[in-house]
Write an enzyme that holds these catalytic residues in place. Structure first.
Site, PDB file in Angstrom:
ATOM      1  CG  ASN A  85      -9.005  -2.673 -10.641  1.00 50.21           C
ATOM      2  OD1 ASN A  85      -8.985  -2.155 -11.750  1.00 50.21           O
ATOM      3  ND2 ASN A  85     -10.090  -2.696  -9.886  1.00 50.21           N
ATOM      4  CG  HIS A 115      17.260   1.527  -3.499  1.00 51.96           C
ATOM      5  ND1 HIS A 115      17.777   1.123  -4.703  1.00 51.96           N
ATOM      6  CD2 HIS A 115      15.939   1.743  -3.715  1.00 51.96           C
ATOM      7  CE1 HIS A 115      16.824   1.113  -5.611  1.00 51.96           C
ATOM      8  NE2 HIS A 115      15.687   1.478  -5.035  1.00 51.96           N
ATOM      9  N   GLY A 142      -7.166  -0.711  -2.866  1.00 53.45           N
ATOM     10  CA  GLY A 142      -6.501   0.213  -3.766  1.00 53.45           C
ATOM     11  C   GLY A 142      -5.456   1.076  -3.077  1.00 53.45           C
ATOM     12  CB  THR A 165       6.498  -2.262   7.196  1.00 54.46           C
ATOM     13  OG1 THR A 165       5.807  -2.139   8.440  1.00 54.46           O
ATOM     14  CG2 THR A 165       6.327  -0.990   6.374  1.00 54.46           C
ATOM     15  CE  LYS A 166       6.805  -4.176  12.658  1.00 57.43           C
ATOM     16  NZ  LYS A 166       6.522  -3.819  14.026  1.00 57.43           N
ATOM     17  NE  ARG A 180      -3.468   1.911  13.457  1.00 53.76           N
ATOM     18  CZ  ARG A 180      -3.649   2.635  12.367  1.00 53.76           C
ATOM     19  NH1 ARG A 180      -2.854   2.484  11.326  1.00 53.76           N
ATOM     20  NH2 ARG A 180      -4.638   3.508  12.292  1.00 53.76           N
TER      21      ARG A 180
END
Length: 185
Positions: A85, A115, A142, A165-166, A180
Site C-alpha cells: 500500500n 548503524h 499499516g 525485532t524478533k 509480541r
C-alpha cells in the site's frame, strides 16, 4: 585486493555506506522511485518500468502503490500477488524477500541496515546489513516496522504500528513495540 564496500554489504559484513559505488546505486534507485511515484497510474501499471528493472525478482501480479521508497531496489524480491500500500519504505541494503500473496499496509517500513554503535564509526558511515524474509500470505498492518534480521512465517499477522525485532512464527499474530504474540486467531 580486499572486498569492495558493496561486496562487504552483500556478504553481511561491516561496510562503509559512504562509497562511490553505493552512492551510484542509491542514485539509480532514487531516479526509479521518482518515476514510479510521479507517473500517472494508467502509465505506471503495477510498477513503473524503471523500478521493475531494479528489483531482483517480481512475481506476476505484484503491485506497489505510490508513493514508495527503497534505497537500492536490487535486493528486493517480490512473490506473486504481493501488494504494498501507499507509503511503504524498504531500506534494502540486504535481501528483502516477500512471499506470494503477502500484503503490506500503508506506511510499512523495512530497515535492513544497522548503524555502528560506536559514534566515531557510525559517523564514518559504518553499518551492517541484515536480511528480512516475509513468508507467503502474511498481512502487515499499516505503520509497522520490521528491522533487519527478522523472518516472518507464512500466514502471520503483524498488527498496525508493531515494531518487529524478533522472528515471528508461521500463523502467529504479533502487536506492540516491541512486537509480541497475542492469542490465537
Amino acid at each position: 585486493m580486499g572486498l569492495s564496500e558493496r561486496q562487504k554489504m552483500s556478504a553481511g559484513e561491516w561496510y562503509c555506506c559512504f562509497d562511490p559505488e553505493l552512492d551510484a546505486l542509491r542514485w539509480q534507485a532514487r531516479e526509479a522511485v521518482h518515476a514510479h511515484n510521479t507517473m500517472p497510474p494508467s502509465q505506471r501499471g503495477n510498477l513503473a518500468p524503471a523500478l521493475s528493472l531494479l528489483f531482483a525478482d517480481i512475481g506476476k501480479g505484484a503491485f506497489i502503490e505510490a508513493p514508495f521508497h527503497c534505497s537500492y531496489g536490487i535486493n528486493i524480491s517480490l512473490g506473486r500477488r504481493v501488494y504494498m500500500n501507499a507509503g511503504c519504505t524498504i531500506l534494502d541494503s540486504a535481501g528483502v524477500r516477500i512471499g506470494d500473496g503477502s500484503m503490506l499496509g500503508p506506511g510499512v517500513h523495512i530497515y535492513c541496515a544497522e548503524h555502528h554503535k560506536d559514534p566515531k564509526l557510525r559517523g564514518a558511515g559504518m553499518e551492517i546489513a541484515r536480511p528480512v524474509t516475509i513468508g507467503a500470505s502474511v498481512w502487515i498492518g499499516g505503520g509497522a516496522i520490521l528491522v533487519g534480521g527478522v523472518t516472518i512465517g507464512d500466514g502471520a499477522i503483524i498488527g498496525a504500528g508493531a515494531v518487529v525485532t524478533k522472528d515471528v512464527a508461521p500463523g502467529a499474530t504479533v502487536v506492540g513495540n516491541p512486537a509480541r504474540p497475542v492469542g490465537a486467531r
